[in-house]
Design an enzyme around this catalytic site. Sequence first.
Site, PDB file in Angstrom:
ATOM      1  N   HIS A  45      -7.235   8.083  11.492  1.00 51.70           N
ATOM      2  CA  HIS A  45      -6.808   6.215  11.765  1.00 51.70           C
ATOM      3  C   HIS A  45      -5.375   6.290  11.345  1.00 51.70           C
ATOM      4  O   HIS A  45      -4.610   5.181  10.691  1.00 51.70           O
ATOM      5  CB  HIS A  45      -7.380   6.142   9.974  1.00 51.70           C
ATOM      6  CG  HIS A  45      -8.967   5.977  10.525  1.00 51.70           C
ATOM      7  ND1 HIS A  45      -9.803   5.391   9.617  1.00 51.70           N
ATOM      8  CD2 HIS A  45      -9.910   5.458  12.057  1.00 51.70           C
ATOM      9  CE1 HIS A  45     -11.056   4.939  10.113  1.00 51.70           C
ATOM     10  NE2 HIS A  45     -10.801   5.417  11.544  1.00 51.70           N
ATOM     11  N   CYS A  74       7.323   0.616  17.719  1.00 53.38           N
ATOM     12  CA  CYS A  74       7.808  -0.628  18.189  1.00 53.38           C
ATOM     13  C   CYS A  74       6.156  -0.805  19.289  1.00 53.38           C
ATOM     14  O   CYS A  74       5.968  -0.367  19.747  1.00 53.38           O
ATOM     15  CB  CYS A  74       8.818  -0.999  18.692  1.00 53.38           C
ATOM     16  SG  CYS A  74       9.309  -2.096  19.691  1.00 53.38           S
ATOM     17  N   SER A 126     -17.927   5.262   3.195  1.00 62.47           N
ATOM     18  CA  SER A 126     -19.397   4.956   3.406  1.00 62.47           C
ATOM     19  C   SER A 126     -19.812   4.934   4.283  1.00 62.47           C
ATOM     20  O   SER A 126     -21.325   4.275   4.436  1.00 62.47           O
ATOM     21  CB  SER A 126     -18.728   3.220   3.275  1.00 62.47           C
ATOM     22  OG  SER A 126     -17.930   3.291   4.109  1.00 62.47           O
ATOM     23  N   ARG A 180       1.024  -0.900  -0.011  1.00 62.59           N
ATOM     24  CA  ARG A 180      -0.224   0.273  -0.131  1.00 62.59           C
ATOM     25  C   ARG A 180       0.833   1.094   0.028  1.00 62.59           C
ATOM     26  O   ARG A 180       0.663   2.043  -0.754  1.00 62.59           O
ATOM     27  CB  ARG A 180      -1.410  -0.135   1.129  1.00 62.59           C
ATOM     28  CG  ARG A 180      -1.974  -1.105   0.953  1.00 62.59           C
ATOM     29  CD  ARG A 180      -3.066  -1.534   2.014  1.00 62.59           C
ATOM     30  NE  ARG A 180      -3.982   0.203   2.121  1.00 62.59           N
ATOM     31  CZ  ARG A 180      -4.430   0.203   3.625  1.00 62.59           C
ATOM     32  NH1 ARG A 180      -3.687  -0.689   4.750  1.00 62.59           N
ATOM     33  NH2 ARG A 180      -4.879   1.125   3.744  1.00 62.59           N
TER      34      ARG A 180
HETATM   35  P1  OAD Z   1     -15.189   2.523   2.069  1.00 59.99           P
HETATM   36  O1  OAD Z   1     -14.194   1.612   0.613  1.00 59.99           O
HETATM   37  O2  OAD Z   1     -15.698   1.964   2.627  1.00 59.99           O
HETATM   38  O3  OAD Z   1     -16.019   3.524   0.839  1.00 59.99           O
HETATM   39  C1  OAD Z   1     -15.161   4.720   0.002  1.00 59.99           C
HETATM   40  C2  OAD Z   1     -16.495   5.441  -0.857  1.00 59.99           C
HETATM   41  O4  OAD Z   1     -16.401   6.219  -1.377  1.00 59.99           O
HETATM   42  C3  OAD Z   1     -17.354   4.479  -1.017  1.00 59.99           C
HETATM   43  O5  OAD Z   1     -18.908   4.842  -0.538  1.00 59.99           O
HETATM   44  C4  OAD Z   1     -17.611   4.893  -2.153  1.00 59.99           C
HETATM   45  O6  OAD Z   1     -19.454   4.866  -3.372  1.00 59.99           O
HETATM   46  C5  OAD Z   1     -17.048   5.864  -2.466  1.00 59.99           C
HETATM   47  N1  OAD Z   1     -16.066   5.918  -3.436  1.00 59.99           N
HETATM   48  C6  OAD Z   1     -15.687   5.331  -4.387  1.00 59.99           C
HETATM   49  N2  OAD Z   1     -14.801   6.004  -5.723  1.00 59.99           N
HETATM   50  C7  OAD Z   1     -15.250   7.617  -5.231  1.00 59.99           C
HETATM   51  C8  OAD Z   1     -14.889   8.555  -6.192  1.00 59.99           C
HETATM   52  N3  OAD Z   1     -14.519   8.100  -7.357  1.00 59.99           N
HETATM   53  N4  OAD Z   1     -15.656   9.730  -5.920  1.00 59.99           N
HETATM   54  C9  OAD Z   1     -16.758   9.873  -4.649  1.00 59.99           C
HETATM   55  N5  OAD Z   1     -16.491   8.750  -4.132  1.00 59.99           N
HETATM   56  C10 OAD Z   1     -16.696   7.407  -4.573  1.00 59.99           C
HETATM   57  O7  OAD Z   1     -14.307   3.756   2.437  1.00 59.99           O
HETATM   58  P2  OAD Z   1     -13.641   4.290   3.713  1.00 59.99           P
HETATM   59  O8  OAD Z   1     -15.850   4.958   3.963  1.00 59.99           O
HETATM   60  O9  OAD Z   1     -12.954   5.457   3.929  1.00 59.99           O
HETATM   61  O10 OAD Z   1     -10.588   1.944   8.306  1.00 59.99           O
HETATM   62  O11 OAD Z   1     -13.910   3.321   5.002  1.00 59.99           O
HETATM   63  C11 OAD Z   1     -13.795   4.116   6.033  1.00 59.99           C
HETATM   64  C12 OAD Z   1     -12.998   2.700   7.421  1.00 59.99           C
HETATM   65  O12 OAD Z   1     -12.971   1.807   6.946  1.00 59.99           O
HETATM   66  C13 OAD Z   1     -11.224   2.957   6.830  1.00 59.99           C
HETATM   67  O13 OAD Z   1     -10.451   4.311   6.874  1.00 59.99           O
HETATM   68  C14 OAD Z   1     -10.866   2.145   6.893  1.00 59.99           C
HETATM   69  C15 OAD Z   1     -12.026   0.913   6.409  1.00 59.99           C
HETATM   70  O14 OAD Z   1     -11.469  -0.576   6.452  1.00 59.99           O
HETATM   71  C16 OAD Z   1      -9.713   1.406   9.192  1.00 59.99           C
HETATM   72  O15 OAD Z   1      -8.429   0.935   8.249  1.00 59.99           O
HETATM   73  C17 OAD Z   1      -9.426   1.653  10.643  1.00 59.99           C
END
Ligand code: OAD
Length: 248
Positions: A119, A127, A190, A70
């Site tokens: 996050h 460590c 999301s 990543r």
């Molecule tokens: P998600 O993968 O859950 O959601 C991504 C969102 O972005 C979805 O609602 C998609 O529809 C939207 N999306 C995708 N492409 C897009 C674009 N070009 N323009 C606008 N929207 C778009 O990711 P997060 O909501 O960030 O946590 O997930 C939240 C947390 O869950 C992350 O920070 C991580 C994950 O597990 C940890 O690692 C603790």
Amino acid sequence: MIEISDELKRRLKNADKILFFTGAGVSAESGIPTFRGKDGLWKKFSPEELASYDAFVKNPDLVWEWYQFRRETIRKAEPNDAHKAIAEFEKIYPDVTVVTQNIDNLHRRAGSSNILELHGNIEKNYCVNCGKRFDYVEFENTNETPKCDACGGNIRPDVVWFGEALPQDIFKRAEQKAMASEVCFVVGTSAIVYPAAIIPYKAKEYGAYVVEVNIQYTDFTPDADESFFGKAGEILPELLNLAKEFHR
Ligand code: OAD
């Protein structure tokens, strides 16, 4: 061209305090896979199977390798038009805060100056045994979990894993900024991972006008005051132009 409501025009005109709450979708157009999108799997593993302390204890090298993968993706990526537009809001409004769930540094690289990372940050490590901190550059080519030079413990990325607490001071500041905000943009998330997902609800509860930008309907959509469905990299520059036009 997007159409915005009279109420959003009024808010863009009068607001001083703007909050952005962002998730993986804001970086999708930079080529960084989202968590729950179709590219979210790595070697058949879902983020839920890798992003936890239990997974790290069970197989530290696998988890470390995923983070190296990543890091490489993130390092090659460039901020996109959504990150850039968000950074430019600072030229219009006196108080702009970005509360992000992303660990990828792209808001910073785009020029945003007030960023609260809920996050953590993938460039930082520490460590697990003694807490000594390390920078990514020290491990550029390591696919095996590096060991702490002070105590021999495993080094992990400084990110929040499932089941772990958010950095409390940062979360508190994010809540305060949400409560004080007048317009809150919820971009590319999301909005299902708590406690981070509380932020836009807090903003709304305390009177902000909450605007969602996402390619699709989310759990938050019913609570948004206004939603724009489309790519963040296209909609944010339009919102920026409207803000420039309407801000007093
Ligand atoms: P998600 O993968 O859950 O959601 C991504 C969102 O972005 C979805 O609602 C998609 O529809 C939207 N999306 C995708 N492409 C897009 C674009 N070009 N323009 C606008 N929207 C778009 O990711 P997060 O909501 O960030 O946590 O997930 C939240 C947390 O869950 C992350 O920070 C991580 C994950 O597990 C940890 O690692 C603790």
